[in-house]
Write a protein that holds these residues in place. Structure first.
Motif, PDB file in Angstrom:
ATOM      1  N   ARG A   1     -11.753  -5.150   0.729  1.00 18.51           N
ATOM      2  CA  ARG A   1     -12.616  -4.198   0.032  1.00 18.51           C
ATOM      3  C   ARG A   1     -11.776  -3.127  -0.667  1.00 18.51           C
ATOM      4  NH1 ARG A   1     -16.047  -4.567   4.522  1.00 18.51           N
ATOM      5  NH2 ARG A   1     -15.046  -2.741   5.455  1.00 18.51           N
ATOM      6  N   CYS A   2     -10.796  -2.622   0.058  1.00 14.50           N
ATOM      7  CA  CYS A   2      -9.928  -1.587  -0.510  1.00 14.50           C
ATOM      8  C   CYS A   2      -9.139  -2.125  -1.704  1.00 14.50           C
ATOM      9  CB  CYS A   2      -8.948  -1.058   0.533  1.00 14.50           C
ATOM     10  SG  CYS A   2      -9.726  -0.020   1.775  1.00 14.50           S
TER      11      CYS A   2
ATOM     12  N   VAL B   1       0.841  -1.196   0.000  1.00 16.95           N
ATOM     13  CA  VAL B   1       0.000   0.000   0.000  1.00 16.95           C
ATOM     14  C   VAL B   1       0.875   1.245   0.000  1.00 16.95           C
ATOM     15  CG1 VAL B   1      -1.724   1.316   1.283  1.00 16.95           C
ATOM     16  CG2 VAL B   1      -1.883  -1.149   1.206  1.00 16.95           C
ATOM     17  N   HIS B   2       1.932   1.184   0.770  1.00 19.90           N
ATOM     18  CA  HIS B   2       2.857   2.317   0.849  1.00 19.90           C
ATOM     19  C   HIS B   2       3.424   2.651  -0.530  1.00 19.90           C
ATOM     20  CE1 HIS B   2       5.923   4.898   2.720  1.00 19.90           C
ATOM     21  NE2 HIS B   2       6.760   4.381   1.849  1.00 19.90           N
ATOM     22  N   GLN B   3       3.832   1.616  -1.234  1.00 18.49           N
ATOM     23  CA  GLN B   3       4.389   1.828  -2.575  1.00 18.49           C
ATOM     24  C   GLN B   3       3.342   2.391  -3.519  1.00 18.49           C
ATOM     25  OE1 GLN B   3       6.968  -1.234  -4.443  1.00 18.49           O
ATOM     26  NE2 GLN B   3       6.703  -2.299  -2.501  1.00 18.49           N
TER      27      GLN B   3
ATOM     28  N   CYS C   1      -5.888   4.293  -1.393  1.00 19.88           N
ATOM     29  CA  CYS C   1      -4.705   3.830  -0.650  1.00 19.88           C
ATOM     30  C   CYS C   1      -4.697   4.381   0.768  1.00 19.88           C
ATOM     31  CB  CYS C   1      -3.420   4.231  -1.351  1.00 19.88           C
ATOM     32  SG  CYS C   1      -3.107   3.299  -2.853  1.00 19.88           S
ATOM     33  N   ILE C   2      -5.207   5.586   0.932  1.00 19.60           N
ATOM     34  CA  ILE C   2      -5.248   6.171   2.266  1.00 19.60           C
ATOM     35  C   ILE C   2      -6.155   5.341   3.170  1.00 19.60           C
ATOM     36  CG2 ILE C   2      -5.932   8.198   3.618  1.00 19.60           C
ATOM     37  CD1 ILE C   2      -5.038   9.922   1.201  1.00 19.60           C
ATOM     38  N   SER C   3      -7.343   5.008   2.662  1.00 16.62           N
ATOM     39  CA  SER C   3      -8.259   4.150   3.428  1.00 16.62           C
ATOM     40  C   SER C   3      -7.664   2.771   3.637  1.00 16.62           C
ATOM     41  CB  SER C   3      -9.589   3.981   2.699  1.00 16.62           C
ATOM     42  OG  SER C   3     -10.066   5.213   2.268  1.00 16.62           O
ATOM     43  N   PHE C   4      -7.021   2.294   2.599  1.00 17.96           N
ATOM     44  CA  PHE C   4      -6.405   0.978   2.634  1.00 17.96           C
ATOM     45  C   PHE C   4      -5.386   0.903   3.771  1.00 17.96           C
ATOM     46  CE2 PHE C   4      -5.124  -3.027   1.593  1.00 17.96           C
ATOM     47  CZ  PHE C   4      -4.979  -3.396   0.265  1.00 17.96           C
ATOM     48  N   LYS C   5      -4.577   1.939   3.877  1.00 18.32           N
ATOM     49  CA  LYS C   5      -3.555   1.957   4.924  1.00 18.32           C
ATOM     50  C   LYS C   5      -4.202   1.900   6.298  1.00 18.32           C
ATOM     51  CE  LYS C   5       0.734   3.996   6.526  1.00 18.32           C
ATOM     52  NZ  LYS C   5       0.702   3.084   7.629  1.00 18.32           N
ATOM     53  N   GLU C   6      -5.313   2.621   6.450  1.00 21.11           N
ATOM     54  CA  GLU C   6      -5.998   2.636   7.739  1.00 21.11           C
ATOM     55  C   GLU C   6      -6.473   1.242   8.116  1.00 21.11           C
ATOM     56  OE1 GLU C   6      -9.019   5.593   7.277  1.00 21.11           O
ATOM     57  OE2 GLU C   6      -7.553   7.237   7.196  1.00 21.11           O
ATOM     58  N   CYS C   7      -7.027   0.535   7.133  1.00 17.40           N
ATOM     59  CA  CYS C   7      -7.487  -0.838   7.405  1.00 17.40           C
ATOM     60  C   CYS C   7      -6.317  -1.729   7.779  1.00 17.40           C
ATOM     61  CB  CYS C   7      -8.155  -1.424   6.159  1.00 17.40           C
ATOM     62  SG  CYS C   7      -9.716  -0.637   5.780  1.00 17.40           S
ATOM     63  N   CYS C   8      -5.220  -1.496   7.114  1.00 17.16           N
ATOM     64  CA  CYS C   8      -4.027  -2.299   7.363  1.00 17.16           C
ATOM     65  C   CYS C   8      -3.485  -2.048   8.761  1.00 17.16           C
ATOM     66  CB  CYS C   8      -2.972  -1.911   6.322  1.00 17.16           C
ATOM     67  SG  CYS C   8      -1.892  -3.235   5.934  1.00 17.16           S
TER      68      CYS C   8
ATOM     69  N   GLN D   1     -10.033  -4.394  -3.751  1.00 14.09           N
ATOM     70  CA  GLN D   1     -10.963  -4.472  -4.874  1.00 14.09           C
ATOM     71  C   GLN D   1     -11.166  -3.087  -5.491  1.00 14.09           C
ATOM     72  OE1 GLN D   1     -14.901  -5.873  -3.822  1.00 14.09           O
ATOM     73  NE2 GLN D   1     -14.693  -7.520  -5.321  1.00 14.09           N
ATOM     74  N   GLN D   2     -11.284  -2.119  -4.618  1.00 12.17           N
ATOM     75  CA  GLN D   2     -11.507  -0.754  -5.083  1.00 12.17           C
ATOM     76  C   GLN D   2     -10.298  -0.194  -5.824  1.00 12.17           C
ATOM     77  OE1 GLN D   2     -12.975   1.767  -1.897  1.00 12.17           O
ATOM     78  NE2 GLN D   2     -13.598   3.267  -3.441  1.00 12.17           N
ATOM     79  N   VAL D   3      -9.131  -0.478  -5.291  1.00 10.26           N
ATOM     80  CA  VAL D   3      -7.893  -0.024  -5.935  1.00 10.26           C
ATOM     81  C   VAL D   3      -7.777  -0.627  -7.333  1.00 10.26           C
ATOM     82  CG1 VAL D   3      -5.415  -0.592  -5.934  1.00 10.26           C
ATOM     83  CG2 VAL D   3      -6.367   0.649  -4.050  1.00 10.26           C
ATOM     84  N   ASP D   4      -8.132  -1.891  -7.403  1.00 10.30           N
ATOM     85  CA  ASP D   4      -8.077  -2.595  -8.674  1.00 10.30           C
ATOM     86  C   ASP D   4      -9.010  -1.916  -9.682  1.00 10.30           C
ATOM     87  OD1 ASP D   4      -9.233  -5.401 -10.264  1.00 10.30           O
ATOM     88  OD2 ASP D   4      -7.083  -5.059 -10.072  1.00 10.30           O
ATOM     89  N   TYR D   5     -10.208  -1.644  -9.221  1.00  8.86           N
ATOM     90  CA  TYR D   5     -11.204  -0.991 -10.066  1.00  8.86           C
ATOM     91  C   TYR D   5     -10.717   0.381 -10.529  1.00  8.86           C
ATOM     92  CZ  TYR D   5     -15.495   1.493 -11.288  1.00  8.86           C
ATOM     93  OH  TYR D   5     -16.437   2.261 -11.915  1.00  8.86           O
ATOM     94  N   GLU D   6     -10.226   1.151  -9.577  1.00 11.66           N
ATOM     95  CA  GLU D   6      -9.816   2.533  -9.885  1.00 11.66           C
ATOM     96  C   GLU D   6      -8.639   2.596 -10.851  1.00 11.66           C
ATOM     97  OE1 GLU D   6     -11.364   5.204  -9.408  1.00 11.66           O
ATOM     98  OE2 GLU D   6     -12.812   4.660  -7.851  1.00 11.66           O
ATOM     99  N   TYR D   7      -7.678   1.737 -10.658  1.00  5.73           N
ATOM    100  CA  TYR D   7      -6.517   1.857 -11.539  1.00  5.73           C
ATOM    101  C   TYR D   7      -6.890   1.425 -12.959  1.00  5.73           C
ATOM    102  CZ  TYR D   7      -4.328  -2.687 -12.763  1.00  5.73           C
ATOM    103  OH  TYR D   7      -4.018  -3.897 -13.315  1.00  5.73           O
ATOM    104  N   LYS D   8      -7.753   0.422 -13.053  1.00  2.00           N
ATOM    105  CA  LYS D   8      -8.163  -0.031 -14.383  1.00  2.00           C
ATOM    106  C   LYS D   8      -9.010   1.027 -15.093  1.00  2.00           C
ATOM    107  CE  LYS D   8      -7.697  -4.952 -13.644  1.00  2.00           C
ATOM    108  NZ  LYS D   8      -8.267  -6.136 -12.995  1.00  2.00           N
ATOM    109  N   MET D   9      -9.819   1.690 -14.317  1.00  2.09           N
ATOM    110  CA  MET D   9     -10.651   2.768 -14.870  1.00  2.09           C
ATOM    111  C   MET D   9      -9.755   3.894 -15.383  1.00  2.09           C
ATOM    112  SD  MET D   9     -13.737   4.153 -15.080  1.00  2.09           S
ATOM    113  CE  MET D   9     -14.964   4.379 -13.834  1.00  2.09           C
ATOM    114  N   LEU D  10      -8.790   4.261 -14.564  1.00  5.15           N
ATOM    115  CA  LEU D  10      -7.877   5.334 -14.952  1.00  5.15           C
ATOM    116  C   LEU D  10      -7.072   4.939 -16.184  1.00  5.15           C
ATOM    117  CD1 LEU D  10      -6.654   8.125 -14.362  1.00  5.15           C
ATOM    118  CD2 LEU D  10      -4.961   6.986 -12.941  1.00  5.15           C
ATOM    119  N   LYS D  11      -6.696   3.709 -16.229  1.00  2.00           N
ATOM    120  CA  LYS D  11      -5.916   3.205 -17.361  1.00  2.00           C
ATOM    121  C   LYS D  11      -6.693   3.407 -18.662  1.00  2.00           C
ATOM    122  CE  LYS D  11      -3.085  -0.704 -18.656  1.00  2.00           C
ATOM    123  NZ  LYS D  11      -3.212  -2.097 -19.000  1.00  2.00           N
TER     124      LYS D  11
END
Lengths: 157, 221
Positions: A118-119, A82-84, A101-108, A121-131
């Motif tokens: 959940r995070c 997540v940090h990377q 990633c900010i939320s992800f870090k909190e969960c971690c 999954q969301q990260v996966d979705y977001e990066y693919k959308m941006l791509k």
């Protein structure tokens, strides 16, 4: 060179780029990135962005593995991933990805496996959308260049 | 008058992330610096010619004399803080403890804003601490630090060219000029195409002649 076509494409490009900022896909750091590109390095943004998406894919896979079995989650590994991801998304201007990633870090930090999943999954979705969005943007750039035009420099405040 | 035929500033950038290395490299190149990137603190020391212990087996190692045998002239080291093995802080310490290299300015970068970390680094001798993502504007702060070392070296040993094994490119086809300006003003060199040589500190975007600037389409988000 058909100046009408070029002008049209340039307008399209500008509108699309602005919309990406407005919808929160990109932030000011993307503008900084574009500043680094010049005649000598016309593919810089595309290269960096591509590196970023590769990183996303790799990191998401390894974090997915780490989160895989509930009884043996390697939160250290996840935290490192997540940090990377937060770092590179921040450098690229990938605003939505960074925010996840900010939320992800909190969960971690509190070792919340469900939250992490959940995070993830969301990260996966977001990066693919941006791509996809950026592919469309770069496409527009190519069309402008092929039509003999130049890519407009746009000031976004 | 202070006109000097100058080779570019050479910066050693240290970061374990490929992505970050690519970014810092481009940022530095855009600021007219020559760049060498390495992915760890120990590689950085190796590059400088400052050996860690027990590496005499390596046939590629530069000679182990620890004092003045500097292979390459480096004007600045910029390093990430968080790295596996040797952190940026450790590297900073090693550099500042070495007689040969302590005069090289060191800048630390970090994605985390930890005040204790920042002051620790500054106390240890770091010139600047940059929060990532580093911007072009941040790099303008580096010039004064690099100028100091350049001028120092020029005055100490004008015939230094002979000693260096690897030398940054000297742009002989384009006579470069450095003007020694009062503090807070910088000279920036465009090695490639344009003629304009001088920029004020505020303006960090290089003139992009082939791209028409659509100033009237400034759009507010």
């Amino acid at each position: 060179m058909n100046t009408v076509v070029v002008a049209q494409l340039q307008r399209q490009f500008q509108e699309y780029l602005v919309s990406l900022y407005q919808q929160g896909f990109l932030d000011n750091q993307f503008t900084e990135l574009r500043k680094l590109q010049d005649e000598g390095t016309p593919d810089f943004v595309a290269e960096v962005v591509s590196l970023f998406f590769d990183d996303c894919s790799k990191l998401i896979n390894s974090m997915s593995r780490s989160l895989g079995r509930p009884e043996s989650v390697d939160f250290k590994q996840v935290d490192s991933g997540v940090h990377q991801l937060k770092g590179s998304s921040s450098s690229v201007g990938a605003r939505r990805v960074k925010n996840v990633c900010i939320s992800f870090k909190e969960c971690c930090d509190v070792q919340n496996r469900e939250g992490c999943l959940r995070c993830l999954q969301q990260v996966d979705y977001e990066y693919k959308m941006l791509k996809t969005k950026l592919e469309d943007l770069f496409n527009l750039e190519q069309q402008i260049l092929q039509a003999g035009g130049t890519i407009p420099q746009i000031n976004i405040n | 008058m202070g006109m000097v035929t100058e080779s570019q500033f050479h910066v050693l950038a240290v970061d374990d992330s490929l992505f970050d290395r690519k970014m810092i490299e481009r940022l530095l190149q855009k600021s007219s610096c020559q760049v060498t990137t390495v992915d760890s603190g120990s590689k950085a020391l190796e590059f400088l010619g400052l050996r860690e212990s027990n590496e005499s087996d390596d046939p590629n190692a530069p000679s182990s004399s620890p004092v003045t045998h500097q292979e390459v002239e480096i004007n600045l080291i910029i390093t990430d803080y968080c790295m596996p093995g040797m952190t940026g802080y450790d590297l900073l310490k090693r550099v500042k403890e070495s007689a040969a290299f302590k005069s090289i300015p060191v800048v630390i970068m970090s994605s985390e804003n930890v005040p204790a970390r920042i002051s620790r680094c500054l106390e240890e001798g770091a010139e600047e601490f940059f929060l990532k993502p580093v911007k072009l504007a941040d790099l303008t702060k580096l010039k004064p630090h690099m100028m100091k070392t350049k001028l120092k070296k020029e005055s100490e040993n004008p015939a230094k060219e002979d000693n260096a094994v690897l030398k940054p490119e000297i742009r002989e086809e384009e006579p470069s000029v450095i003007e020694i300006l009062p503090l807070h003003q910088e000279v920036e060199q465009e090695p490639m195409l344009s003629n304009n040589k001088r920029k004020a500190m505020e303006e960090v975007i290089s003139t992009d002649r082939s791209r028409p600037k659509y100033n009237d389409i400034t759009t507010l988000v």
